[in-house]
Structure formats: structure tokens, C-alpha cells
Design an enzyme around this catalytic site. Structure first.
Site, PDB file in Angstrom:
ATOM      1  N   ASP A 213       0.810   0.285  -6.990  1.00  0.00           N
ATOM      2  CA  ASP A 213       0.687  -1.072  -6.470  1.00  0.00           C
ATOM      3  C   ASP A 213      -0.064  -1.887  -7.512  1.00  0.00           C
ATOM      4  O   ASP A 213      -1.234  -1.631  -7.778  1.00  0.00           O
ATOM      5  CB  ASP A 213      -0.079  -1.056  -5.136  1.00  0.00           C
ATOM      6  CG  ASP A 213      -0.044  -2.404  -4.431  1.00  0.00           C
ATOM      7  OD1 ASP A 213       0.209  -3.436  -5.102  1.00  0.00           O
ATOM      8  OD2 ASP A 213      -0.263  -2.431  -3.209  1.00  0.00           O
TER       9      ASP A 213
ATOM     10  N   ARG B 259      -0.444  -5.232  -7.446  1.00  0.00           N
ATOM     11  CA  ARG B 259      -0.830  -6.557  -6.980  1.00  0.00           C
ATOM     12  C   ARG B 259      -2.321  -6.805  -7.171  1.00  0.00           C
ATOM     13  O   ARG B 259      -3.142  -5.923  -6.959  1.00  0.00           O
ATOM     14  CB  ARG B 259      -0.481  -6.724  -5.492  1.00  0.00           C
ATOM     15  CG  ARG B 259       0.996  -6.887  -5.250  1.00  0.00           C
ATOM     16  CD  ARG B 259       1.317  -6.940  -3.791  1.00  0.00           C
ATOM     17  NE  ARG B 259       0.978  -5.687  -3.133  1.00  0.00           N
ATOM     18  CZ  ARG B 259       1.171  -5.456  -1.842  1.00  0.00           C
ATOM     19  NH1 ARG B 259       1.671  -6.400  -1.067  1.00  0.00           N
ATOM     20  NH2 ARG B 259       0.860  -4.293  -1.319  1.00  0.00           N
TER      21      ARG B 259
ATOM     22  N   CYS C 254       8.759 -11.944  -2.224  1.00  0.00           N
ATOM     23  CA  CYS C 254       9.814 -10.941  -2.123  1.00  0.00           C
ATOM     24  C   CYS C 254      11.125 -11.715  -2.035  1.00  0.00           C
ATOM     25  O   CYS C 254      11.521 -12.135  -0.945  1.00  0.00           O
ATOM     26  CB  CYS C 254       9.605 -10.070  -0.891  1.00  0.00           C
ATOM     27  SG  CYS C 254      10.966  -8.912  -0.612  1.00  0.00           S
TER      28      CYS C 254
HETATM   29 ZN   LIG Z   1      10.099  -7.330   0.714  1.00  0.00          ZN
END
Ligand SMILES: [Zn+2]
Length: 222
Positions: free
Chosen positions: A137, A139, A66
Site C-alpha cells: 500500500d 498511499r 479509483c
Molecule cells: Zn476501486
């Protein structure tokens, strides 16, 4: 699952902005399925990649990149404090931090910023991803599993509140012996985001206002 191998390992002394220091050994890999440059950081008394003592169960944290939170301290999410906490807890217990280059729940940095703009119009973080043509999502923990296997790790204590991480790791041959909850870092800017994660992602978070609140103040660790 295709096997990955360790490409390089090198000592990397860490110093965080609050002055906390830790000695890490960072690993790169060959053969990761998605071709991304994921890293593993060995921390604490678990730095031998092929320890003969198989009674040890290393503490593992798969952390998805991030940029805004990890590097710039963005208050829109809790990634920065989560990362800082994970490094210290793994350094104490011995284990690996897996730094996974899948920004914005896998949709990428620019798309994450576009999703933030939609959220400012009142759409929640999951629906914003869908509105941009992505899954809620995206991921994947295949590469994380490959990295663990390359490090000789098949049994782990998993530092995470996210049930999907444990489920995916198990499906790729990593035994999760124990799931260890992380702290919850609430700020004015991220409370709605955390509430959405708890509700939509079934994260095991206890937020202020819920019974037996275990929330921690933003920016504090431990
Ligand atoms: Zn983040």
C-alpha cells in the site's frame, strides 16, 4: 510539514447517476508536497474554510482515486459506492471529502490493471502489488493533512474503516476525534477483495458469514 494554501475555490453542484444531488464547493491548492492535483469538496453546513465556531468537528473522508470504480462502476472493488455514500453522509453532517489522486493504492492505474491480471491467476491484491515491485500500500496522507490545515481543519471525525488513515493523519498534526465506519458493499466480484482488505489491511469490515454481519447490498446506500 510544509504548509499548503488554497489556490481556487468554486461552487460545484453534483448530480450522481442515481439522481442524488448535493451542492459542493471544490478547492484546489498550492504547495502540496507530491505535486498532484488533489481536490477537497466542502459539503453540507461546513463550507466556511475558517469557521469561527471551533466546537464543530467536520466529517472527513479521504478517498483515493479509483477511475474504474468511481467513474465506470467497476464491481471489482467497492470504491464507487463508498464515494457515493461518503458524499451523502458528509453533506448531512458537514465536512470535506478529500479526493486524492493516488490510484490503485498509490501504484497507478496501469499497475492496478496489471495487479488485477495477477489476481485473476490467484494472487491476492496485496501480494500482486509486491509482485509488481511496489509496496502493499503506497498511499500517503501527507497531502491530505496539508489540505486540511489549509482549510483550517485540525480536528476531524474520520469516515473510514482503515486504521492507517487515522494513524497517518495523527502523525501529520490532524486530531482524529472520532472514527466513523463506512458501509460495506459486497458483490460477487469484490467479496474476495474485501475479505483480503479486512485480513491484510486490518480494515474493520464485517462481511457476510462473520458474526453480527453488517454487510450491505452492493449498489445500495445507507
Ligand atoms: Zn476501486
Amino acid at each position: 510539514m510544509i504548509a499548503a494554501t488554497i489556490r481556487t475555490q468554486v461552487e460545484l453542484p453534483l448530480r450522481f447517476t442515481d439522481g442524488y444531488t448535493a451542492d459542493a464547493r471544490v478547492f484546489s491548492f498550492d504547495g502540496l508536497v507530491d505535486g498532484r492535483e488533489h481536490l477537497a469538496f466542502a459539503l453540507g453546513d461546513c463550507t466556511s474554510p475558517h469557521s469561527a465556531d471551533d466546537r464543530r468537528v467536520p466529517l472527513i473522508r479521504p478517498h483515493s482515486e479509483c477511475l474504474t470504480g468511481d467513474v465506470f462502476g467497476s464491481q471489482r472493488c467497492d470504491c464507487g459506492p463508498q464515494l457515493r455514500e461518503a458524499v451523502e453522509r458528509i453533506a448531512e453532517a458537514g465536512g470535506y471529502l478529500l479526493y486524492l489522486r493516488q490510484e490503485g493504492r498509490g501504484i497507478g492505474l496501469y499497475s492496478k490493471l496489471a495487479a488485477y491480471a495477477l489476481q485473476d491467476d490467484g494472487i491476492d491484491t496485496y501480494d500482486a502489488n509486491v509482485a509488481l515491485g511496489h509496496a502493499e500500500d503506497e498511499r500517503s496522507y501527507v497531502a491530505a493533512s496539508q489540505m486540511l490545515h489549509a482549510l483550517g481543519v485540525t480536528r476531524v471525525a474520520l469516515l473510514s474503516n482503515n486504521p492507517d488513515k487515522a494513524r497517518q493523519l495523527c502523525s501529520y498534526g490532524v486530531t482524529v476525534v472520532e472514527q466513523v465506519p463506512t458501509g460495506v458493499y459486497v458483490s460477487a466480484a469484490n467479496q474476495r477483495y474485501l475479505e483480503t482488505k479486512a485480513r491484510r489491511g486490518r480494515h474493520t469490515l464485517q462481511l457476510p458469514g462473520s458474526a453480527g454481519s453488517a454487510a450491505r447490498v452492493s449498489g445500495r446506500t445507507r
